[in-house]
Scaffold this motif. Structure first.
Motif, PDB file in Angstrom:
ATOM      1  N   GLU A  69     -12.077  15.893  45.492  1.00  0.00           N
ATOM      2  CA  GLU A  69     -12.651  14.550  45.619  1.00  0.00           C
ATOM      3  C   GLU A  69     -14.139  14.638  45.285  1.00  0.00           C
ATOM      4  O   GLU A  69     -14.900  15.291  45.989  1.00  0.00           O
ATOM      5  N   GLU A 104     -17.996  13.401  44.866  1.00  0.00           N
ATOM      6  CA  GLU A 104     -18.926  12.472  45.508  1.00  0.00           C
ATOM      7  C   GLU A 104     -19.222  11.280  44.616  1.00  0.00           C
ATOM      8  O   GLU A 104     -19.346  10.159  45.085  1.00  0.00           O
ATOM      9  N   ARG A 111     -17.352   9.905  42.478  1.00  0.00           N
ATOM     10  CA  ARG A 111     -16.131   9.133  42.167  1.00  0.00           C
ATOM     11  C   ARG A 111     -15.898   9.004  40.667  1.00  0.00           C
ATOM     12  O   ARG A 111     -15.604   7.919  40.161  1.00  0.00           O
ATOM     13  N   ASP A 155     -10.302   9.307  40.675  1.00  0.00           N
ATOM     14  CA  ASP A 155      -9.697   9.204  42.001  1.00  0.00           C
ATOM     15  C   ASP A 155      -9.480  10.612  42.562  1.00  0.00           C
ATOM     16  O   ASP A 155      -9.283  11.560  41.802  1.00  0.00           O
ATOM     17  N   PRO A 156      -9.489  10.752  43.900  1.00  0.00           N
ATOM     18  CA  PRO A 156      -9.202  12.070  44.483  1.00  0.00           C
ATOM     19  C   PRO A 156      -7.837  12.578  43.997  1.00  0.00           C
ATOM     20  O   PRO A 156      -6.881  11.816  43.899  1.00  0.00           O
ATOM     21  N   TYR A 168     -18.036  18.239  44.907  1.00  0.00           N
ATOM     22  CA  TYR A 168     -16.706  17.798  45.313  1.00  0.00           C
ATOM     23  C   TYR A 168     -16.294  18.505  46.594  1.00  0.00           C
ATOM     24  O   TYR A 168     -16.924  19.463  47.031  1.00  0.00           O
TER      25      TYR A 168
END
Length: 123
Positions: free
Chosen positions: A77, A79, A81, A84-85, A106
């Protein structure tokens, strides 16, 4: 004096042409890098997942592949963005190609109590 000025001008233009030409013909390296995900502990009471390497320095156009070598799922994931995760099940992999320079931090979402973090530095 005029001959010296002309010579300096010619050299400066040659350097500029070479520099511009190199920039035009330089392409992204398009390398693939692997980040392994696993638990770095033999103690059953200390479960610490890691990204290996934790920090990776790459070039624009390079691809990073995260490979889950653990027995439980992990995620990537970012930071910022940028995507998407992504959940990665045991034995699976996920890849992302970086198209812009920057620092991309991440983490793994399910590892909140034992923070599992990584960083990709794109030049």
């Amino acid at each position: 004096m005029k001959a010296k000025l002309v010579m300096i001008l010619v050299i400066a233009m040659a350097v500029a042409v070479i520099f511009i030409g190199l920039q035009f013909f330089m392409k992204p390296s398009n390398k693939t890098w692997v980040v392994r995900i696993y638990v770095n502990s033999t103690d059953p009471f200390v479960v610490k997942g890691i990204y290996d390497p934790e920090t990776l320095e790459i070039n624009v156009g390079d691809t990073v592949v995260w490979v889950n070598e653990d027995t439980r799922p992990h995620s990537v994931e970012f930071e910022k963005r940028i995507t998407d995760p992504k959940w990665i099940r045991p034995g699976d992999r996920w890849s992302y190609t970086f198209t812009s320079p920057g620092v991309y931090n991440y983490r793994c979402m399910p590892c909140f109590c034992n923070p599992m973090t990584g960083r990709v530095i794109v030049r």
